[in-house]
Scaffold this motif. Structure first.
Motif, PDB file in Angstrom:
ATOM      1  N   LEU A  64       1.130   4.746   6.350  1.00 53.76           N
ATOM      2  CA  LEU A  64       1.794   5.262   5.377  1.00 53.76           C
ATOM      3  C   LEU A  64       2.813   6.778   5.300  1.00 53.76           C
ATOM      4  CD1 LEU A  64       0.150   2.937   3.200  1.00 53.76           C
ATOM      5  CD2 LEU A  64       2.417   2.327   4.215  1.00 53.76           C
ATOM      6  N   GLU A  65       1.679   7.328   5.682  1.00 53.91           N
ATOM      7  CA  GLU A  65       1.752   9.029   5.419  1.00 53.91           C
ATOM      8  C   GLU A  65       2.804   8.816   6.008  1.00 53.91           C
ATOM      9  OE1 GLU A  65      -1.945  10.887   5.527  1.00 53.91           O
ATOM     10  OE2 GLU A  65      -2.206  10.382   3.660  1.00 53.91           O
ATOM     11  N   GLU A  66       2.633   8.947   7.803  1.00 53.34           N
ATOM     12  CA  GLU A  66       3.837   9.154   8.604  1.00 53.34           C
ATOM     13  C   GLU A  66       5.074   8.217   8.561  1.00 53.34           C
ATOM     14  OE1 GLU A  66       2.674   7.297  12.543  1.00 53.34           O
ATOM     15  OE2 GLU A  66       0.458   7.923  12.543  1.00 53.34           O
ATOM     16  N   LYS A  67       4.972   7.455   7.202  1.00 53.37           N
ATOM     17  CA  LYS A  67       6.627   6.595   7.534  1.00 53.37           C
ATOM     18  C   LYS A  67       7.074   6.927   5.962  1.00 53.37           C
ATOM     19  CE  LYS A  67       6.070   3.242  10.390  1.00 53.37           C
ATOM     20  NZ  LYS A  67       6.747   3.555  12.008  1.00 53.37           N
ATOM     21  N   GLY A  68       6.254   8.306   5.801  1.00 48.53           N
ATOM     22  CA  GLY A  68       7.056   8.924   4.255  1.00 48.53           C
ATOM     23  C   GLY A  68       6.680   7.932   3.133  1.00 48.53           C
ATOM     24  N   MET A  69       5.662   7.020   3.223  1.00 53.36           N
ATOM     25  CA  MET A  69       5.623   5.754   2.094  1.00 53.36           C
ATOM     26  C   MET A  69       4.132   5.731   1.081  1.00 53.36           C
ATOM     27  SD  MET A  69       6.219   1.964   1.453  1.00 53.36           S
ATOM     28  CE  MET A  69       7.885   2.052   1.741  1.00 53.36           C
ATOM     29  N   GLU A  70       4.629   6.392   0.251  1.00 52.76           N
ATOM     30  CA  GLU A  70       2.768   6.587  -0.888  1.00 52.76           C
ATOM     31  C   GLU A  70       2.470   5.121  -1.001  1.00 52.76           C
ATOM     32  OE1 GLU A  70       3.274   8.255  -4.307  1.00 52.76           O
ATOM     33  OE2 GLU A  70       4.517  10.467  -3.351  1.00 52.76           O
ATOM     34  N   VAL A  71       0.811   4.457  -1.028  1.00 54.26           N
ATOM     35  CA  VAL A  71       0.259   3.497  -1.273  1.00 54.26           C
ATOM     36  C   VAL A  71       0.417   2.946  -2.516  1.00 54.26           C
ATOM     37  CG1 VAL A  71      -2.460   3.280  -1.463  1.00 54.26           C
ATOM     38  CG2 VAL A  71      -1.843   4.496   0.455  1.00 54.26           C
ATOM     39  N   PRO A  72       0.130   3.354  -3.469  1.00 55.02           N
ATOM     40  CA  PRO A  72       1.083   2.525  -4.225  1.00 55.02           C
ATOM     41  C   PRO A  72       2.731   2.076  -4.279  1.00 55.02           C
ATOM     42  CG  PRO A  72       0.534   5.087  -5.371  1.00 55.02           C
ATOM     43  CD  PRO A  72       0.836   4.604  -3.574  1.00 55.02           C
ATOM     44  N   ARG A  73       3.609   2.504  -4.150  1.00 54.10           N
ATOM     45  CA  ARG A  73       4.219   2.448  -3.614  1.00 54.10           C
ATOM     46  C   ARG A  73       4.518   1.202  -2.281  1.00 54.10           C
ATOM     47  NH1 ARG A  73       9.383   0.086  -5.229  1.00 54.10           N
ATOM     48  NH2 ARG A  73      11.229   0.582  -5.089  1.00 54.10           N
ATOM     49  N   PHE A  74       4.536   1.224  -1.626  1.00 54.65           N
ATOM     50  CA  PHE A  74       3.939   0.250  -0.820  1.00 54.65           C
ATOM     51  C   PHE A  74       2.829  -1.099  -0.954  1.00 54.65           C
ATOM     52  CE2 PHE A  74       1.810  -2.411   2.521  1.00 54.65           C
ATOM     53  CZ  PHE A  74       2.623  -2.579   3.535  1.00 54.65           C
ATOM     54  N   GLN A  75       2.715  -0.952  -2.021  1.00 56.07           N
ATOM     55  CA  GLN A  75       1.621  -2.069  -2.778  1.00 56.07           C
ATOM     56  C   GLN A  75       2.331  -3.028  -3.280  1.00 56.07           C
ATOM     57  OE1 GLN A  75      -1.238   0.138  -4.433  1.00 56.07           O
ATOM     58  NE2 GLN A  75      -2.665  -0.480  -2.926  1.00 56.07           N
ATOM     59  N   GLU A  76       3.039  -2.178  -3.902  1.00 49.17           N
ATOM     60  CA  GLU A  76       4.152  -2.583  -4.991  1.00 49.17           C
ATOM     61  C   GLU A  76       5.243  -3.254  -3.626  1.00 49.17           C
ATOM     62  OE1 GLU A  76       7.758  -0.983  -7.828  1.00 49.17           O
ATOM     63  OE2 GLU A  76       6.319   0.370  -7.762  1.00 49.17           O
ATOM     64  N   LEU A  77       5.472  -3.117  -2.676  1.00 52.67           N
ATOM     65  CA  LEU A  77       6.934  -3.361  -2.417  1.00 52.67           C
ATOM     66  C   LEU A  77       6.422  -4.849  -1.560  1.00 52.67           C
ATOM     67  CD1 LEU A  77       8.786  -0.664  -0.944  1.00 52.67           C
ATOM     68  CD2 LEU A  77       9.591  -1.770  -2.975  1.00 52.67           C
ATOM     69  N   MET A  78       5.477  -4.523  -1.411  1.00 55.02           N
ATOM     70  CA  MET A  78       4.241  -5.829  -0.934  1.00 55.02           C
ATOM     71  C   MET A  78       3.766  -6.837  -1.994  1.00 55.02           C
ATOM     72  SD  MET A  78       2.513  -7.482   1.946  1.00 55.02           S
ATOM     73  CE  MET A  78       2.097  -5.594   2.875  1.00 55.02           C
ATOM     74  N   GLN A  79       3.601  -6.471  -2.893  1.00 49.83           N
ATOM     75  CA  GLN A  79       3.658  -7.730  -4.361  1.00 49.83           C
ATOM     76  C   GLN A  79       5.084  -8.656  -4.587  1.00 49.83           C
ATOM     77  OE1 GLN A  79       0.726  -8.743  -5.675  1.00 49.83           O
ATOM     78  NE2 GLN A  79       1.999  -9.875  -7.410  1.00 49.83           N
ATOM     79  N   ALA A  80       5.953  -7.360  -4.595  1.00 51.84           N
ATOM     80  CA  ALA A  80       7.617  -7.945  -5.274  1.00 51.84           C
ATOM     81  C   ALA A  80       8.049  -9.252  -3.482  1.00 51.84           C
ATOM     82  CB  ALA A  80       8.496  -6.521  -5.042  1.00 51.84           C
ATOM     83  N   GLN A  81       7.415  -8.560  -1.933  1.00 54.37           N
ATOM     84  CA  GLN A  81       7.643  -9.323  -1.406  1.00 54.37           C
ATOM     85  C   GLN A  81       7.111 -10.579  -1.218  1.00 54.37           C
ATOM     86  OE1 GLN A  81       6.223  -8.420   2.250  1.00 54.37           O
ATOM     87  NE2 GLN A  81       7.956  -8.569   3.525  1.00 54.37           N
ATOM     88  N   ARG A  82       5.819 -10.807  -2.065  1.00 54.15           N
ATOM     89  CA  ARG A  82       4.833 -11.991  -2.033  1.00 54.15           C
ATOM     90  C   ARG A  82       5.659 -12.688  -3.248  1.00 54.15           C
ATOM     91  NH1 ARG A  82      -1.154  -8.807  -1.709  1.00 54.15           N
ATOM     92  NH2 ARG A  82      -0.845  -8.734   0.542  1.00 54.15           N
ATOM     93  N   GLN A  83       6.002 -12.687  -4.144  1.00 54.06           N
ATOM     94  CA  GLN A  83       6.601 -13.348  -4.820  1.00 54.06           C
ATOM     95  C   GLN A  83       7.609 -13.441  -4.722  1.00 54.06           C
ATOM     96  OE1 GLN A  83       6.064 -10.521  -8.440  1.00 54.06           O
ATOM     97  NE2 GLN A  83       3.901 -10.318  -8.327  1.00 54.06           N
ATOM     98  N   GLY A  84       8.832 -12.581  -3.331  1.00 53.15           N
ATOM     99  CA  GLY A  84       9.878 -13.868  -3.149  1.00 53.15           C
ATOM    100  C   GLY A  84      10.874 -12.387  -3.551  1.00 53.15           C
ATOM    101  N   ASN A  85      10.587 -11.172  -4.652  1.00 57.16           N
ATOM    102  CA  ASN A  85      11.948 -10.700  -5.071  1.00 57.16           C
ATOM    103  C   ASN A  85      12.092  -9.086  -4.218  1.00 57.16           C
ATOM    104  OD1 ASN A  85       9.122 -10.212  -6.237  1.00 57.16           O
ATOM    105  ND2 ASN A  85      10.590 -10.412  -8.068  1.00 57.16           N
ATOM    106  N   ILE A  86      12.216  -9.029  -3.522  1.00 60.63           N
ATOM    107  CA  ILE A  86      11.522  -7.606  -3.561  1.00 60.63           C
ATOM    108  C   ILE A  86      13.178  -6.750  -3.170  1.00 60.63           C
ATOM    109  CG2 ILE A  86      12.371  -8.245  -0.042  1.00 60.63           C
ATOM    110  CD1 ILE A  86      10.193  -5.177   0.377  1.00 60.63           C
ATOM    111  N   MET A  87      14.191  -7.774  -3.471  1.00 63.56           N
ATOM    112  CA  MET A  87      15.565  -6.789  -3.733  1.00 63.56           C
ATOM    113  C   MET A  87      15.597  -6.468  -5.540  1.00 63.56           C
ATOM    114  SD  MET A  87      16.977  -7.121  -0.899  1.00 63.56           S
ATOM    115  CE  MET A  87      18.349  -6.060  -1.443  1.00 63.56           C
ATOM    116  N   ASP A  88      14.330  -7.025  -6.569  1.00 62.76           N
ATOM    117  CA  ASP A  88      14.470  -6.645  -7.484  1.00 62.76           C
ATOM    118  C   ASP A  88      13.656  -5.220  -7.044  1.00 62.76           C
ATOM    119  OD1 ASP A  88      15.496  -8.879  -8.270  1.00 62.76           O
ATOM    120  OD2 ASP A  88      13.298  -9.769  -8.588  1.00 62.76           O
ATOM    121  N   ALA A  89      12.644  -4.766  -6.200  1.00 61.84           N
ATOM    122  CA  ALA A  89      12.036  -3.932  -6.208  1.00 61.84           C
ATOM    123  C   ALA A  89      12.533  -2.425  -6.017  1.00 61.84           C
ATOM    124  CB  ALA A  89      10.808  -4.301  -5.599  1.00 61.84           C
ATOM    125  N   THR A  90      13.850  -2.834  -4.797  1.00 64.85           N
ATOM    126  CA  THR A  90      14.189  -1.838  -3.492  1.00 64.85           C
ATOM    127  C   THR A  90      16.234  -1.939  -4.014  1.00 64.85           C
ATOM    128  OG1 THR A  90      14.443   0.023  -2.685  1.00 64.85           O
ATOM    129  CG2 THR A  90      13.050  -2.325  -1.801  1.00 64.85           C
TER     130      THR A  90
END
Length: 157
Positions: A64-90
């Motif tokens: 995540l650090e290599e990609k420039g993404m923080e852990v909480p943001r990755f977790q937030e996007l992961m949760q949104a993806q699991r719920q089928g609404n990643i486009m609502d998160a970003t």
């Protein structure tokens, strides 16, 4: 991260349970009838896996650090993806690309570590299914949780 050793058992057992097809075992009745030897092995295996888990977590955070993404943001996007609404998160296509790339690399690390963990469990003298049952029981049975926590506390004194 600053977890107590008892918390690591719960966290790691839960992670391993998910990695080892948790849902197939979870459909069964929770077994809370284990021998003293089973408890001893379970606690010893969990304690010996703490450094392994720390190494896996460090690798994932490194990705995540290599990609420039923080852990909480990755977790937030992961949760949104699991719920089928990643486009609502970003709605940032670059962020979605980074998330997808990081996710693929993290999944690869998890798959590799899953085999290492399974080997470690069996090399330590416990069957994978028994470890799964005890992991699930630790999270669902107060009796098992109390016994494991008690053994952990004794070993950490």
């Amino acid at each position: 991260m600053n977890y107590s050793k008892v918390s690591k058992v719960s966290l790691f057992s839960m992670l391993l349970g998910i990695c080892l097809a948790f849902d197939t075992v979870a459909q069964q009745q929770v077994n809370d009838n284990f021998s003293d030897e089973d408890y001893q092995k379970f606690v010893a295996i969990n304690q010996s896996m703490v450094p392994m888990q720390a190494e896996v977590e460090a690798k994932m955070v490194g990705i995540l650090e290599e990609k420039g993404m923080e852990v909480p943001r990755f977790q937030e996007l992961m949760q949104a993806q699991r719920q089928g609404n990643i486009m609502d998160a970003t709605d940032d296509p670059d962020e979605i690309t980074i998330f997808n790339q990081a996710g693929q690399e993290i999944m690869k690390i998890q798959q590799e570590s899953q085999q290492q963990l399974q080997d470690h469990i069996t090399d330590s003298g416990m069957e994978i299914q028994k470890f799964q049952e005890m992991s699930i029981a630790y999270n669902q049975s107060p009796k098992v949780k109390e016994k494991v926590d008690e053994l952990m506390a004794k070993q950490n004194q």
